[in-house]
Design an enzyme around this catalytic site. Structure first.
Site, PDB file in Angstrom:
ATOM      1  N   ASP A 149       0.856  -1.196   0.000  1.00 33.48           N
ATOM      2  CA  ASP A 149       0.000   0.000   0.000  1.00 33.48           C
ATOM      3  C   ASP A 149       0.890   1.243   0.000  1.00 33.48           C
ATOM      4  OD1 ASP A 149       0.959  -0.397   2.629  1.00 33.48           O
ATOM      5  OD2 ASP A 149      -0.680   0.740   3.497  1.00 33.48           O
ATOM      6  N   HIS A 460       1.665  -8.821  -3.535  1.00 33.53           N
ATOM      7  CA  HIS A 460       0.673  -7.780  -3.225  1.00 33.53           C
ATOM      8  C   HIS A 460       1.425  -6.477  -3.086  1.00 33.53           C
ATOM      9  CE1 HIS A 460      -3.228  -6.361  -1.724  1.00 33.53           C
ATOM     10  NE2 HIS A 460      -2.518  -5.580  -0.939  1.00 33.53           N
ATOM     11  N   ASP A 503       0.747 -17.543  -4.081  1.00 36.67           N
ATOM     12  CA  ASP A 503       1.339 -16.471  -4.898  1.00 36.67           C
ATOM     13  C   ASP A 503       0.240 -15.759  -5.681  1.00 36.67           C
ATOM     14  OD1 ASP A 503       2.967 -14.782  -6.314  1.00 36.67           O
ATOM     15  OD2 ASP A 503       3.753 -16.335  -7.657  1.00 36.67           O
ATOM     16  N   GLU A 512       2.223 -10.097   0.595  1.00 33.79           N
ATOM     17  CA  GLU A 512       2.555  -8.670   0.533  1.00 33.79           C
ATOM     18  C   GLU A 512       4.055  -8.479   0.815  1.00 33.79           C
ATOM     19  OE1 GLU A 512      -0.130  -6.036   2.696  1.00 33.79           O
ATOM     20  OE2 GLU A 512       0.897  -4.257   1.939  1.00 33.79           O
TER      21      GLU A 512
END
Ligand code: G3I
Ligand code: 9MR
Ligand code: ZN
Length: 530
Positions: A149, A460, A503, A512
């Protein structure tokens, strides 16, 4: 089809222990083949043993006697492992990409094609951020995106830098690495330039009036899989927290000595910031630690237990500045309980190292208590290590969110015991944790993107997803038996704990990446491979 033979996919250094794991109920004959296919070693594996983490049986194939530089495979019956090298320099390239990840996570600045390749992007997240619940806007540009993120969190930043500083302490050659960043070639080493990029942002997160430190700056929610400049929602600065303020104090104090030789004014600014944060941290009492205020749903780094952060800060400020006050406060904490931890949640081991390495006077009794507790901690890990077929200090309950960070962390605890006792067995055990990360694991994956044969392809990580190519050099979270996301539930239900990894782009709980997972790995590598 992947084979049932698990090796470090990068390889092994000539004099290191070398073990491959084979999945099977009986001891086997195995061969080591060189590049031409010629057999250079033939041996019998260990006896097979049940493994509660995989709910399977495995044997160990020890080929430590193969020391000649070259490329090899392991063969069992008609199965062959991925190829791997024996060589002194095998980790050079991975280390460089693990380091470059920090540069590629830079926020609030343009990344050009020249330095970032396909991950180039215009400046991002550079509008003033609203202080939550007010009409006040503040400039907090810079720093690194935390993870997959685009948030920026003080708790995560502080432990990342702590680990990077320890990496440098253990392997000064990291300061010579040309990270191929825009500032490369200056008198100050690239890694210190990169770390300063994060420090400058952290300094902006401290309130001038009070010295308290804001917990994080993110948008209210997570964006789609877009490049960072397209995340245009309002930035929100979340309230001060004790955790963030204590971690900030510790990290700033730690940084002082690294920058003093290059930029005295900057070092002094950090010293001042550390002292102010320390002085005020206990005034920030939020019962139960930081929680997201209403309307904000990004990462919390919530930590109900905030004593270890204060413990770390006391030790680090004593090491940096030598004031009695910090010494007394740290020793009081230790007298109550010696604590441990090199993660974002439990940080006390950084404090233990600070006290043990200060040049200011220490108390012999406290030193003994710390050393004994650190060796006890490592001995408990050694028991798990001996019981685990993959030679990691984990049992079946240890595969939680970010398990690969705990693998690296445990390796560092083992290294601590090696430093204290001089006993080689701790060092050997610590190195096996690196072999696990690089492919000697039951998932049969090299957990660092862009490295090895059985790679992680769908981390991620928003820039990787936007560009449709995994950025290299990122340590992914690893197996999490808690099945904390829908993809993990779909792909891993019913699997043994050590196999709860998938994955998939959407599996944020297993796939992530974060800045403090990369730094934990780099710290361990600097400790046990240099
Ligand atoms: O500590 C307990 C342990 O006692 C218990 O045995 C175990 C069983 O599941 O759980 C442990 O807590 C877990 C904790 O991680 C351990 O570190 C929680 O269940 C788990 O939910 C928690 O996950 C954290 C996650 O955020 C969710 O809060 C990760 O550590 C943390 O790395 C991750 O951080 C996120 C940021 O919030 C946002 N940015 C990305 C980043 C990486 O995923
Ligand atoms: O991308 C987010 C990741 O960084 C966090 O670690 C994770 C847990 O907080 O959340 C991810 O965002 C997901 C959100 O929680 C739920 N909707 C889908 C989002 C993207 O997968
Ligand atoms: Zn950004």
């Amino acid at each position: 089809m992947k084979s049932k033979i698990y090796v470090n996919e990068i390889g092994y250094r000539p004099n290191d222990r070398k073990v491959a794991i084979y999945c099977g109920k009986d001891a086997v004959n195995f061969q080591i083949l060189d590049k031409t296919g010629a057999c250079v070693l033939q041996k019998v594996s260990s006896e097979s043993r049940y493994n509660p983490s995989t709910e399977n049986y495995e044997v160990k194939c020890d080929f430590s006697e193969v020391k000649e530089v070259g490329e090899y495979t392991v063969k069992v019956a008609d199965e062959v492992s991925v190829p791997f090298a024996v060589g002194e320099d095998i980790y050079n390239n991975p280390v460089k990409s693990i380091m470059r990840f920090f540069y590629l996570q830079r926020c609030g600045t343009e990344l050009t094609k020249e330095f970032a390749g396909e991950y180039a992007h215009p400046s991002c997240h550079d509008t003033p951020a609203r202080i939550y619940g007010t009409e006040i806007f503040r400039e907090v540009n810079g720093g690194w995106h935390d993870a997959g993120d685009y948030g920026r969190y003080i708790v995560a930043a502080a432990v990342t830098l702590a680990a990077l500083f320890h990496a440098i302490e253990n392997d000064e050659s990291l300061l010579k690495v040309d990270m191929q960043i825009p500032e490369s070639g200056q008198a100050i080493p690239d890694l210190l330039t990169e770390i300063r990029y994060e420090l400058e942002w952290m300094l902006k997160m401290q309130d001038e009036a009070t010295g308290k430190v804001y917990h994080k700056v993110t948008c209210a929610g997570f964006c789609d899989f877009i490049m960072p400049e397209y995340e245009k929602e309002e930035l929100v600065i979340c309230p001060f927290s004790l955790t963030a303020t204590a971690d900030f104090a510790a990290c700033m104090a730690m940084a002082v000595k690294f920058y003093a030789p290059y930029d005295k004014a900057f070092a002094e600014r950090m010293a001042e910031a550390a002292k102010r944060a320390y002085a005020v941290m206990r005034e920030i009492q939020v019962l139960g630690g930081f929680l997201n205020p209403e309307g904000v749903v990004t990462g919390t780094y919530e930590d109900k237990y905030e004593l270890d952060e204060q413990y770390w800060a006391a030790a680090e400020l004593y090491k940096a500045f030598g004031d009695e006050l910090y010494k007394n406060e740290f020793e009081n904490y230790v007298n109550q309980e010696v604590m441990h931890g090199y993660g974002w949640e439990d940080v006390a081991s950084f404090g233990n190292l600070a006290y043990l390495s200060t040049s200011y006077p220490t108390d012999d009794k406290i030193v003994d208590m710390l050393r004994k507790a650190m060796v006890d901690k490592a001995d408990a890990l050694m028991k798990k290590y001996e019981a685990n077929n993959f030679e990691i200090s984990f049992d079946e309950k240890d595969f939680i969110w970010g398990s690969n960070m705990y693998i690296a962390e445990n390796g560092s605890h083992l290294f601590d015991a090696y430093k204290i006792t001089g006993k080689e067995e701790y060092l050997v055990a610590a190195r096996e944790h690196i072999n696990y990360i690089f492919g000697k694991n039951p998932c049969n994956v090299c957990f660092i993107t862009g490295v090895g044969t059985n790679q992680v392809y769908n981390p991620h990580h928003r820039p990787s997803a936007a560009v449709k190519k995994a950025m290299a050099g990122m340590l992914i979270g690893g197996p999490d038996s808690g099945l904390h996301d829908p993809d993990a539930v779909r792909d891993c239900t019913g699997l043994a704990p050590a196999l709860c990894y998938t994955d998939k782009l959407l599996s944020y709980s297993t796939n992530e990446v974060t800045i403090y997972w990369n730094s934990a790995l780099l710290m361990l590598m600097a400790q046990v491979l240099s």
